[in-house]
Design a protein around this motif. Structure first.
Motif, short mmCIF file in Angstrom:
data_model
loop_
_atom_site.label_atom_id
_atom_site.label_comp_id
_atom_site.label_asym_id
_atom_site.label_seq_id
_atom_site.Cartn_x
_atom_site.Cartn_y
_atom_site.Cartn_z
N VAL A 50 -86.92 84.79 -31.55
CA VAL A 50 -86.57 86.11 -30.99
C VAL A 50 -85.07 86.35 -30.97
N PHE A 51 -84.31 85.35 -30.47
CA PHE A 51 -82.87 85.57 -30.32
C PHE A 51 -82.10 85.46 -31.63
N ASN A 52 -82.74 84.94 -32.67
CA ASN A 52 -82.10 84.97 -33.99
C ASN A 52 -82.06 86.39 -34.53
N LYS A 53 -82.93 87.25 -34.01
CA LYS A 53 -82.96 88.65 -34.43
C LYS A 53 -81.98 89.50 -33.62
N MET A 54 -81.66 89.08 -32.42
CA MET A 54 -80.86 89.89 -31.51
C MET A 54 -79.47 90.27 -32.03
N PRO A 55 -78.75 89.40 -32.76
CA PRO A 55 -77.44 89.81 -33.28
C PRO A 55 -77.51 91.06 -34.15
N ASP A 56 -78.61 91.23 -34.90
CA ASP A 56 -78.77 92.41 -35.74
C ASP A 56 -78.89 93.68 -34.90
N ILE A 57 -79.41 93.52 -33.67
CA ILE A 57 -79.65 94.67 -32.79
C ILE A 57 -78.45 94.93 -31.90
N VAL A 58 -77.87 93.86 -31.38
CA VAL A 58 -76.82 93.97 -30.36
C VAL A 58 -75.41 93.92 -30.95
N GLY A 59 -75.24 93.19 -32.05
CA GLY A 59 -73.93 93.08 -32.65
C GLY A 59 -73.10 91.92 -32.14
N GLN A 60 -73.75 91.01 -31.41
CA GLN A 60 -73.08 89.80 -30.92
C GLN A 60 -74.00 88.60 -31.14
N GLN A 61 -73.41 87.41 -31.16
CA GLN A 61 -74.19 86.19 -31.33
C GLN A 61 -74.86 85.78 -30.02
N PHE A 62 -76.04 85.20 -30.14
CA PHE A 62 -76.75 84.62 -29.00
C PHE A 62 -76.83 83.12 -29.25
N VAL A 63 -76.10 82.35 -28.45
CA VAL A 63 -75.96 80.91 -28.67
C VAL A 63 -76.98 80.16 -27.82
N ILE A 64 -77.90 79.48 -28.47
CA ILE A 64 -78.96 78.76 -27.75
C ILE A 64 -78.47 77.38 -27.33
N GLU A 65 -78.72 77.07 -26.06
CA GLU A 65 -78.31 75.81 -25.47
C GLU A 65 -79.51 75.21 -24.74
N ASN A 66 -79.94 74.03 -25.16
CA ASN A 66 -81.08 73.38 -24.50
C ASN A 66 -80.62 72.56 -23.30
N ARG A 67 -81.18 72.86 -22.13
CA ARG A 67 -80.88 72.11 -20.90
C ARG A 67 -82.20 71.65 -20.29
N GLY A 68 -82.80 70.62 -20.91
CA GLY A 68 -84.12 70.16 -20.48
C GLY A 68 -84.07 69.22 -19.29
N GLY A 69 -85.24 69.00 -18.71
CA GLY A 69 -85.37 68.05 -17.61
C GLY A 69 -86.04 68.64 -16.39
N ALA A 70 -86.89 67.81 -15.74
CA ALA A 70 -87.55 68.17 -14.48
C ALA A 70 -88.31 69.49 -14.59
N ALA A 71 -89.10 69.62 -15.67
CA ALA A 71 -89.94 70.80 -15.89
C ALA A 71 -89.14 72.10 -15.89
N GLY A 72 -87.91 72.03 -16.36
CA GLY A 72 -87.10 73.23 -16.47
C GLY A 72 -86.21 73.54 -15.29
N THR A 73 -86.31 72.75 -14.22
CA THR A 73 -85.54 73.07 -13.01
C THR A 73 -84.05 72.79 -13.17
N ILE A 74 -83.69 71.83 -14.03
CA ILE A 74 -82.26 71.53 -14.24
C ILE A 74 -81.56 72.71 -14.92
N GLY A 75 -82.18 73.22 -15.98
CA GLY A 75 -81.60 74.37 -16.66
C GLY A 75 -81.61 75.62 -15.80
N ALA A 76 -82.69 75.80 -15.02
CA ALA A 76 -82.79 76.97 -14.15
C ALA A 76 -81.68 76.97 -13.10
N ALA A 77 -81.33 75.79 -12.60
CA ALA A 77 -80.26 75.68 -11.60
C ALA A 77 -78.93 76.11 -12.19
N VAL A 78 -78.72 75.79 -13.46
CA VAL A 78 -77.48 76.19 -14.14
C VAL A 78 -77.41 77.72 -14.24
N VAL A 79 -78.52 78.33 -14.61
CA VAL A 79 -78.57 79.78 -14.77
C VAL A 79 -78.39 80.48 -13.42
#
Length: 303
Positions: A50-79
């Motif tokens: 999905v986000f590989n298509k977004m630059p064509d629509i928005v005009g900016q890059q969307f940089v994917i960063e994986n923050r895995g662990g604890a069923a997603g709670t580690i990454g969610a805390a960062v956000v």
């Protein structure tokens, strides 16, 4: 007096125009997309399509960063701690809601209060799979073996409270069997554990598993949806053997609470365009993920 009135009027006009001007300039730099699971799982696959298509629509890059662990709670805390400026997006699944119950009182964020749901992006359907060495060819065979060997069969998951954990635990409960839960730091590691033989059973999303099934690295027994999958019509639904069983989920996009409504609505509409793109839709469908869109209000009601 006229000068004073002019200054006040200019201030008021600027106050009302500021949000519109900020939106007009948004985004003016790359946007970070935090996938709260490691590479290889359905959350990661959905995000990259999905986000590989977004630059064509928005005009900016969307940089994917994986923050895995604890069923997603580690990454969610960062956000949750990120600035609510539209430059940080979280990709998380139904697990986000399950975590509120699994880790009740222990999460460093408020599951509903610290995030705004932009939209679901894909519906997930799971597939019950086993290691090829397992002497089972059907759900009935697995249930019979597990009842004969209670507590001896290991099943891997993407973490406590993850989609994989909940689907398999529900299957075990409804079929009256006891298997040992072995949680990993995401769907990718969970799949590797099955392929290596470290665990004997798991439920993977079809999109994550079908290449490995075709390669003979795992054996498909059944799907978690009510109906059979069009891509695997010969694979039965678990509900055909365990009456009443059905378990599907979604992968969605979120931003931190406090993100301006105008930015939320813009991202929602941009994602709607991305999901409606024939190429994106085909890519999702090819990995058996169903494109799924909602308005922020509809998604909020579902959450």
């Amino acid at each position: 007096m006229n000068l004073f009135r002019s200054i006040v009027l200019s201030f008021v006009v600027a106050l009302f125009l500021a949000p519109a001007m900020a939106l007009a300039a948004y985004p003016d730099r790359p946007i970070r997309v935090i996938v709260v699971f490691p590479p290889g799982g359905s959350n990661d696959v959905t995000a990259r399509i999905v986000f590989n298509k977004m630059p064509d629509i928005v005009g900016q890059q969307f940089v994917i960063e994986n923050r895995g662990g604890a069923a997603g709670t580690i990454g969610a805390a960062v956000v949750a701690k990120s600035d609510p400026d539209g430059y940080t997006i979280m990709v998380q699944s139904t697990t986000h809601i399950a975590n509120a119950f699994m880790y009740k009182g222990k999460l460093p964020y408020d599951t509903l209060g610290d995030f705004i749901g932009l939209t679901p992006m894909a519906r997930q359907v799971g597939m019950l799979v086993v290691h090829p060495s397992m002497p089972v060819k059907s759900v009935k065979d697995l249930i019979a073996l597990a009842k004969k060997r209670p507590g001896e069969i290991n099943y891997s998951s993407a973490g406590l409270g993850s989609f994989v954990h909940l689907t398999t635990a529900t299957f075990s409960s409804m079929s009256g069997i006891k298997m040992v839960h072995v949680p990993y730091r995401g769907g990718g590691p969970s799949k590797i554990a099955l392929i290596s033989g470290e665990c004997q059973v798991t439920i993977q999303t079809i999109g994550s598993a079908f290449k490995n099934i075709k390669a003979g690295q795992m054996r498909a027994l059944a799907v978690t949806s009510k109906e059979r999958s069009a891509k695997f019509p010969d694979v039965p639904a678990i509900g055909e053997v365990v009456p009443g069983y059905e378990f599907t989920a979604w992968v969605g996009a979120f931003v931190p609470a406090g993100t301006p409504k105008a930015i939320v609505n813009k991202l929602n509409l941009d994602l709607k365009k991305a999901l409606a793109d024939p190429k994106v839709s085909k890519q999702l469908t090819n990995v058996t993920l169903d494109p799924m869109y909602m308005t922020p209000a509809q998604f909020d009601a579902r959450l």
